[in-house]
Design a protein around this motif. Sequence first.
Motif, mmCIF file in Angstrom:
data_model
loop_
_atom_site.group_PDB
_atom_site.id
_atom_site.type_symbol
_atom_site.label_atom_id
_atom_site.label_comp_id
_atom_site.label_asym_id
_atom_site.label_seq_id
_atom_site.Cartn_x
_atom_site.Cartn_y
_atom_site.Cartn_z
ATOM 1 N N GLU A 286 2.766 26.411 -35.129
ATOM 2 C CA GLU A 286 1.343 26.467 -34.780
ATOM 3 C C GLU A 286 0.665 27.636 -35.484
ATOM 4 N N ASN A 287 -0.576 27.388 -35.950
ATOM 5 C CA ASN A 287 -1.359 28.415 -36.660
ATOM 6 C C ASN A 287 -0.550 28.960 -37.840
ATOM 7 N N SER A 288 -0.033 28.023 -38.637
ATOM 8 C CA SER A 288 0.960 28.363 -39.662
ATOM 9 C C SER A 288 0.401 29.186 -40.813
ATOM 10 N N GLY A 289 -0.928 29.306 -40.919
ATOM 11 C CA GLY A 289 -1.483 30.167 -41.950
ATOM 12 C C GLY A 289 -1.092 31.617 -41.784
ATOM 13 N N LEU A 290 -0.563 31.966 -40.599
ATOM 14 C CA LEU A 290 -0.162 33.346 -40.316
ATOM 15 C C LEU A 290 1.330 33.599 -40.528
ATOM 16 N N VAL A 291 2.069 32.577 -40.976
ATOM 17 C CA VAL A 291 3.495 32.786 -41.253
ATOM 18 C C VAL A 291 3.640 33.655 -42.497
ATOM 19 N N SER A 292 4.575 34.583 -42.465
ATOM 20 C CA SER A 292 4.801 35.401 -43.654
ATOM 21 C C SER A 292 5.414 34.516 -44.744
ATOM 22 N N PRO A 293 5.027 34.715 -46.010
ATOM 23 C CA PRO A 293 5.559 33.879 -47.099
ATOM 24 C C PRO A 293 7.077 33.883 -47.154
ATOM 25 N N GLN A 294 7.683 35.053 -46.983
ATOM 26 C CA GLN A 294 9.133 35.143 -47.051
ATOM 27 C C GLN A 294 9.807 34.306 -45.962
ATOM 28 N N LYS A 295 9.201 34.347 -44.754
ATOM 29 C CA LYS A 295 9.782 33.610 -43.633
ATOM 30 C C LYS A 295 9.717 32.109 -43.876
ATOM 31 N N LEU A 296 8.597 31.624 -44.408
ATOM 32 C CA LEU A 296 8.480 30.183 -44.639
ATOM 33 C C LEU A 296 9.435 29.727 -45.744
ATOM 34 N N VAL A 297 9.618 30.548 -46.754
ATOM 35 C CA VAL A 297 10.592 30.208 -47.793
ATOM 36 C C VAL A 297 11.978 30.095 -47.177
ATOM 37 N N GLU A 298 12.318 31.007 -46.263
ATOM 38 C CA GLU A 298 13.601 30.948 -45.559
ATOM 39 C C GLU A 298 13.722 29.655 -44.754
ATOM 40 N N VAL A 299 12.616 29.304 -44.058
ATOM 41 C CA VAL A 299 12.626 28.093 -43.228
ATOM 42 C C VAL A 299 12.840 26.863 -44.103
ATOM 43 N N ILE A 300 12.142 26.790 -45.256
ATOM 44 C CA ILE A 300 12.282 25.636 -46.144
ATOM 45 C C ILE A 300 13.727 25.501 -46.617
ATOM 46 N N LYS A 301 14.339 26.623 -46.988
ATOM 47 C CA LYS A 301 15.738 26.592 -47.427
ATOM 48 C C LYS A 301 16.657 26.179 -46.286
ATOM 49 N N ASN A 302 16.358 26.688 -45.077
ATOM 50 C CA ASN A 302 17.188 26.395 -43.911
ATOM 51 C C ASN A 302 17.076 24.923 -43.492
ATOM 52 N N SER A 303 15.899 24.297 -43.814
ATOM 53 C CA SER A 303 15.678 22.916 -43.391
ATOM 54 C C SER A 303 16.213 21.896 -44.392
ATOM 55 N N ALA A 304 16.761 22.363 -45.520
ATOM 56 C CA ALA A 304 17.267 21.458 -46.560
ATOM 57 C C ALA A 304 18.337 20.524 -45.995
ATOM 58 N N ALA A 305 18.489 19.363 -46.625
ATOM 59 C CA ALA A 305 19.414 18.329 -46.139
ATOM 60 C C ALA A 305 20.859 18.816 -46.076
ATOM 61 N N ASP A 306 21.226 19.705 -46.990
ATOM 62 C CA ASP A 306 22.607 20.184 -47.007
ATOM 63 C C ASP A 306 22.830 21.412 -46.128
ATOM 64 N N VAL A 307 21.756 21.823 -45.390
ATOM 65 C CA VAL A 307 21.902 22.961 -44.472
ATOM 66 C C VAL A 307 21.700 22.450 -43.039
ATOM 67 N N ASN A 308 20.492 22.541 -42.502
ATOM 68 C CA ASN A 308 20.255 22.072 -41.131
ATOM 69 C C ASN A 308 19.464 20.769 -41.055
ATOM 70 N N ASP A 309 18.960 20.318 -42.197
ATOM 71 C CA ASP A 309 18.383 18.979 -42.313
ATOM 72 C C ASP A 309 17.332 18.660 -41.242
ATOM 73 N N TYR A 310 16.279 19.485 -41.147
ATOM 74 C CA TYR A 310 15.169 19.159 -40.255
ATOM 75 C C TYR A 310 13.862 19.192 -41.056
#
Length: 418
Positions: A286-310
């Motif tokens: 929610e209100n994702s414009g306030l996410v830190s860039p580094q954190k969102l990059v981490e989330v994208i990597k963490n959500s990859a199909a070969d990691v947590n796949d969400y």
Amino acid sequence: MEEEKKKPFTNVFQKLKNILRRMSKKKRAEDEAAKLAAEEAARQAEEAAKLAAEEEQKKLFEEQAKKRAAEQAEVARLMAEAEAAKEAKAKREAEAKAKKEAEEAARLQAIKDKEAKKKAAAKKAEAARKVASGEVGTKADQEKDRQYQEEVKRRAEQAKKRAEQDAEEEEQEESSIDPVTGEKIAVDEGPKLPACLDKYLKLAKTGDDIRVAISSIQAHPETSKNLVILGHNGFGTVRVGEDLARSYFELGFIKSDKIAKIKAKQLNKIGLEKLKDLKGGCLIIENSGLVSPQKLVEVIKNSAADVNDYIVVLTGEIDSLARFFEQNQEIVDEFVYLIDIHKIKERGMSIIARGYVKEKGYKADKTVLDRFKASLGSMEVGNIDRFLEYIDNVMKKCDDRESSNGDTGKKVITTEDF
């Protein structure tokens, strides 16, 4: 060697820039219209002032003429009296003669004054008639007015043309275009959508966005399924994200029905190990414009199909999201699908209310729906989360009332439930 990931035809950032451009054009057209209105008001005020000044000048001339006539009459009277006093000492004949001469002089002066006044009044009347009929300055005034009217017409035609071009561009750009290929996509041939989405499908722009996203994901299962939900505020659209996540699961796009919701500022503070149980599900920020860039990059990597796949669903308002993607170009292609609901007004909220009542199996007449509509006055514009929570509370009161009356299961909402 790992195959290079195919770049989509468009992404959410490009769509956000197009929306902002159209909003800017609309503001310029509104500013131009306001400027024209101000110019017209100024012109009318100038004309009114001019007429008022002419009327005031006319009154002033009349008052001055009356004053001069009175002064001349007074002078004549005094002269006659002085002449009569001077001749009073003379003989009776001289006195009579002087009196006669004075009377004659006064009579002649009166006639002369009357004629002069009559001529002055006629001259002023003629001047006023010419002003009123437009004979004075007619050519210059008419030419000026003609040029002004032509300029107003030209600007109005330009504004209309710009509006038509914007509408045509928007229709060509957004109408059933697959964001992955840039080609038209047959949304009517897509899968049957889950019932929880029905309440959004009658919203013109939002319904189209949902159909395009579902059809495109079905056609390109290898493409990132992450979503951006564009709301009126940075909050208020999490429930929309939940419904889309449930739909993803029902349609087989994701493997789990697990949904995690978190505010941007909270996400910035936590470690991603807390998301390990989300595997195969959906994370809504929610209100994702306030996410830190580094954190969102981490989330994208963490959500990859070969990691947590969400999948990741970002919710927020247009300005903050546009700035975020502009500053983080490396992740823009991870977000291909945009659900635009930021222009929703009272009518759209009422459509959602009717659909939600039906979705939950309840019945409500026009009086009840009007009460839902009236409740919007105490809420933020476009806060769908708060509105659906309000309806949930009314439904609970309906269940409690029917249970106490022995009518459990009828699910007929009445005004007693508010």
